[in-house]
Design an enzyme around this catalytic site. Sequence first.
Site, PDB file in Angstrom:
ATOM      1  N   LYS A 178      -0.281  14.870 -10.368  1.00 22.66           N
ATOM      2  CA  LYS A 178       0.696  14.513 -11.391  1.00 22.66           C
ATOM      3  C   LYS A 178       1.670  15.659 -11.667  1.00 22.66           C
ATOM      4  CE  LYS A 178      -0.374  10.245 -12.108  1.00 22.66           C
ATOM      5  NZ  LYS A 178       0.600   9.169 -11.801  1.00 22.66           N
ATOM      6  N   TYR A 189      -6.298  14.702  -9.646  1.00 23.89           N
ATOM      7  CA  TYR A 189      -5.369  13.904 -10.438  1.00 23.89           C
ATOM      8  C   TYR A 189      -4.335  14.794 -11.131  1.00 23.89           C
ATOM      9  CZ  TYR A 189      -3.712  10.618 -13.995  1.00 23.89           C
ATOM     10  OH  TYR A 189      -2.927   9.822 -14.798  1.00 23.89           O
ATOM     11  N   ASP A 239       0.872  -1.173   0.000  1.00 25.61           N
ATOM     12  CA  ASP A 239       0.000   0.000   0.000  1.00 25.61           C
ATOM     13  C   ASP A 239       0.908   1.222   0.000  1.00 25.61           C
ATOM     14  OD1 ASP A 239      -1.712   2.112   0.481  1.00 25.61           O
ATOM     15  OD2 ASP A 239      -2.636   1.241   2.271  1.00 25.61           O
ATOM     16  N   SER A 276       2.093  11.380 -16.149  1.00 25.71           N
ATOM     17  CA  SER A 276       0.920  11.384 -17.029  1.00 25.71           C
ATOM     18  C   SER A 276       1.024  12.642 -17.870  1.00 25.71           C
ATOM     19  CB  SER A 276      -0.378  11.426 -16.205  1.00 25.71           C
ATOM     20  OG  SER A 276      -1.492  11.732 -17.029  1.00 25.71           O
TER      21      SER A 276
END
Length: 273
Positions: free
Chosen positions: A179, A175, A77, A161
């Site tokens: 990133k 997100y 994790d 990304s």
Amino acid sequence: MSIADVSGKSLAELVSLRGRRAVVTGGGRGLGRAIALRLAEAGADLLIGDIDEELAVTAAKQLAERHGVRAIGTAMDVTDAASVAAAADLAVSELGGLEIWVNNAGIFPSVPLLEMSEETWDQVFAVNARGVFVGAREAARRMSAAGPSGVTGGAIVNIISTAGFRGSAPGLAAYVGSKHAARGLTRELALELAPLGIRVLGVAPSYVPTEGNMMAAAAVPAGELPPTNLMLNGPVGRIGVPDDIARVVLFCASDLAAFMTGSTLLADGGDTA
């Protein structure tokens, strides 16, 4: 210490990972599994960490059978520093060292900004940004401690990304922010870890059809173009596949990229140009 000059090596030697030990986070399926496959094909022994231990163990078994390398699957994790440290220790104790670490695990829930809770925001950053920090820290601690061979150093590859270069789509504020953070962290880690002989690179994929991405694409609201349509209209004219990204990660981890650190390579079919 400085990064070695590898100019005298053959092409086969430059791409080979024989004798090196690697960890791939989120490696039980999708992009992480594709990355692990290419690293194993190049000769690396691997530890595959995944939140789903069964997926990790199954993937490791298949890698070992297919490529004749040592492979371990374990629960990991990335939001739990103790879990990450335990996996890193397991790689060292069972494989004999650690030279490559791929921070691949990530999540991308789509929630409109006005509806997003602090808990969702924090969870995305815990996986996508803090997870990169913790993984890189634990990897670097072990890469900088000389093993039986007396050799230190290694390569850390962060999966970023195209969202780390621009806005992405409505609902992805957490997100995109995470990133951008991971991309910035890649540059800073490269500066701090270079004296230890550790290179740090990022790889920024565009949309590729993994299990998680396909679920996200299916949830795109009516009237919006899904990522598959956008990629078909891009410069390359096709959708990327996980192996398109895995090959770039292999390049970054190998001595082919020995003079590179701090950069994030776009693996996006020209989508970000």
